[in-house]
Design an enzyme around this catalytic site. Structure first.
Site, mmCIF file in Angstrom:
data_model
loop_
_atom_site.group_PDB
_atom_site.id
_atom_site.type_symbol
_atom_site.label_atom_id
_atom_site.label_comp_id
_atom_site.label_asym_id
_atom_site.label_seq_id
_atom_site.Cartn_x
_atom_site.Cartn_y
_atom_site.Cartn_z
ATOM 1 N N CYS A 16 2.443 6.930 -10.152
ATOM 2 C CA CYS A 16 2.268 5.501 -10.430
ATOM 3 C C CYS A 16 2.116 5.302 -11.933
ATOM 4 C CB CYS A 16 1.037 4.964 -9.707
ATOM 5 S SG CYS A 16 0.763 3.197 -10.018
ATOM 6 N N CYS A 66 -1.283 3.107 -12.608
ATOM 7 C CA CYS A 66 -2.584 3.783 -12.515
ATOM 8 C C CYS A 66 -2.617 5.107 -13.267
ATOM 9 C CB CYS A 66 -2.935 4.047 -11.040
ATOM 10 S SG CYS A 66 -3.031 2.564 -10.030
ATOM 11 N N HIS A 106 0.938 0.536 -4.767
ATOM 12 C CA HIS A 106 0.137 -0.089 -5.823
ATOM 13 C C HIS A 106 -0.040 -1.570 -5.516
ATOM 14 C CE1 HIS A 106 -1.549 -0.464 -9.869
ATOM 15 N NE2 HIS A 106 -0.963 -1.649 -9.900
ATOM 16 N N CYS A 107 -1.293 -2.007 -5.483
ATOM 17 C CA CYS A 107 -1.601 -3.421 -5.258
ATOM 18 C C CYS A 107 -1.792 -4.092 -6.613
ATOM 19 C CB CYS A 107 -2.869 -3.568 -4.407
ATOM 20 S SG CYS A 107 -3.383 -5.288 -4.178
ATOM 21 N N CYS A 137 -5.501 -5.757 -6.669
ATOM 22 C CA CYS A 137 -6.605 -4.799 -6.841
ATOM 23 C C CYS A 137 -6.400 -3.900 -8.047
ATOM 24 C CB CYS A 137 -6.750 -3.934 -5.590
ATOM 25 S SG CYS A 137 -7.175 -4.850 -4.098
ATOM 26 N N CYS A 186 -3.724 2.027 -6.569
ATOM 27 C CA CYS A 186 -2.793 2.552 -5.566
ATOM 28 C C CYS A 186 -3.582 2.772 -4.279
ATOM 29 C CB CYS A 186 -2.170 3.859 -6.043
ATOM 30 S SG CYS A 186 -0.923 3.634 -7.315
ATOM 31 N N HIS A 206 -2.616 -6.872 1.276
ATOM 32 C CA HIS A 206 -3.843 -7.387 0.657
ATOM 33 C C HIS A 206 -4.250 -8.645 1.414
ATOM 34 C CE1 HIS A 206 -6.737 -7.873 -2.690
ATOM 35 N NE2 HIS A 206 -6.665 -9.146 -2.328
ATOM 36 N N CYS A 207 -5.473 -8.634 1.948
ATOM 37 C CA CYS A 207 -5.932 -9.735 2.797
ATOM 38 C C CYS A 207 -7.068 -10.491 2.104
ATOM 39 C CB CYS A 207 -6.408 -9.208 4.151
ATOM 40 S SG CYS A 207 -6.989 -10.504 5.266
ATOM 41 N N CYS A 261 -7.853 -4.948 -0.040
ATOM 42 C CA CYS A 261 -6.674 -4.449 0.661
ATOM 43 C C CYS A 261 -7.060 -3.855 2.009
ATOM 44 C CB CYS A 261 -5.978 -3.384 -0.173
ATOM 45 S SG CYS A 261 -4.936 -4.057 -1.479
#
Length: 386
Positions: free
Chosen positions: A191, A194, A204-205, A208, A211, A218-219, A225
């Site tokens: 990544c 990160c 990867h979010c 957030c 990773c 993502h909620c 996540c």
């Protein structure tokens, strides 16, 4: 592919800077920071809102429904129904709070040393000096420099990926050429956001900024996540919410004064016309019935979708990439199956962490998270990995 070539590829990925944005006026990093800020404000409000809704339904049960049913605390029938309701409430709250407070897990937990170096601003010439992976790669007594660690890590990732490609992808190495497939989610990657290796099924979010392991999505309702360590609680929360809403409907509908085609409440609005308190209570109970019915429909649709994913051994993200991979191999006359799909029974047991003789009963019961065991599974160092 030689190890040196793989190393230079990772170096290019680490040093490459993204310049995408909106017309060159707004940088991509600024957009991400703004979105993260907005979610940081909205998410706590949504969590509090969900808890308030649960509390509202509980309030209706113990006040207005209690009054309409003309029950008392010596009524065995009402006490039995209340005990059942409290059990459902416990499961709803337990799984929701677990989904909120149990972090899904990310690559930084697997590579703590490298993460600490990046956060402290220190430059590292190698990919990592890992605490978790070290026993899997080499004997620590032979470690001499960071460059050696980098070569070992590259060799480790290459060996893992070669085995994955051989076992699950028919030795196809040009999957990156598939149209619409950004990358293969089932191999080890690096990544560039990160600056740490990214295990299979990790993504990867951008909210957030990590990773996330086995990331599903993502909620905002859980303010984080949904992934490896909290996916079980997320699915069970939806299940118990649907059961709890239906339970409230079955008990409250006779007093709600509602008429749905051929289904009618036992007590109509006219029955409480002479008593303002009972009429108010009926209005509140009716509001609760309409609300729980809407929640059951909305959450139920999402629940059935995730049950399908559980049985298939997929995440929401992987479902779209798997479509591309399946189509690619079908054109070549090959029957491809996702590496995470081990049959419905094993897929179900893996998600809900329930094994043994009575797994078909214990899968929905409250359970504390087994974080260390899950992280070991990601590294392929666990008895339940297969």
């Amino acid at each position: 592919v030689k190890i040196g070539e793989v190393g230079s590829m990772f170096d290019r990925m680490k040093n490459r800077k993204k310049k995408r944005g909106l017309g060159g006026f707004i940088r991509e990093d600024d957009i991400k920071r703004f979105v993260s800020l907005v979610f940081g404000i909205i998410q706590p409000c949504m969590v509090c809102g969900a808890l308030c809704v649960i509390s509202f339904v509980v309030y209706l049960w113990f006040t207005h429904l209690f009054k309409l049913s003309k029950a008392n605390w010596t009524d065995i029938d009402f006490i039995a129904r209340t005990i059942m309701g409290v059990w459902l409430l416990f499961n709803i709250v337990f799984n929701y709070l677990s989904a909120v407070f149990v972090y899904a897990g990310d690559s930084n937990e697997l590579f703590p040393t490298e993460t600490a170096k990046h956060q402290s601003g220190k430059k590292t010439s190698g990919l990592l000096q890992i605490q978790v992976l070290t026993p899997l790669i080499h004997d620590e007594s032979n470690a001499t420099s960071s460059e050696t660690d980098e070569d070992r890590m590259i060799a480790f990732m290459k060996a893992k990926n070669d085995q994955i490609i051989k076992d699950y992808f028919f030795n196809e190495t040009n999957l990156h050429e598939i149209k619409g497939l950004r990358n293969n989610p089932y191999i080890w990657r690096y990544c560039e956001e990160c600056n740490v290796p990214k295990p299979p099924r990790a993504h990867h979010c951008s909210i957030c900024q990590r990773c996330v392991l086995n990331m599903d999505h993502h909620c905002p309702w859980v303010a984080s996540c949904v992934g490896l360590c909290n996916y079980r609680y997320f699915v069970l929360f939806m299940l118990w919410v649907c059961i709890g809403c239906l339970y409230y409907l079955c008990n409250a509908f006779p007093y709600a004064g509602l008429n749905f085609f051929f289904v009618k409440s036992r007590y109509s609005r006219a029955d409480y016309r002479g008593d303002q308190d009972l009429r108010t209570a009926q209005s509140r109970v009716m509001l609760g019935c309409i609300f729980t019915l809407a929640v059951t429909f909305a959450v139920g649709c999402l629940l059935f979708f995730h049950i399908f994913l559980c049985l298939k051994g997929l995440s929401t993200i992987e479902m779209f990439s798997n479509t591309k991979l399946t189509s690619y191999f079908r054109k070549k006359g090959l029957a491809w199956r996702s590496p995470s799909n081990n049959g419905m029974k094993k897929n179900w047991q893996y998600v809900f962490r329930t094994y043994g003789r009575f797994w078909w009963i214990t899968w929905c019961l409250p359970m504390l998270p087994k974080r260390q065991e899950l992280l070991k599974e990601v590294m392929g160092d666990s008895n339940t990995t297969n």
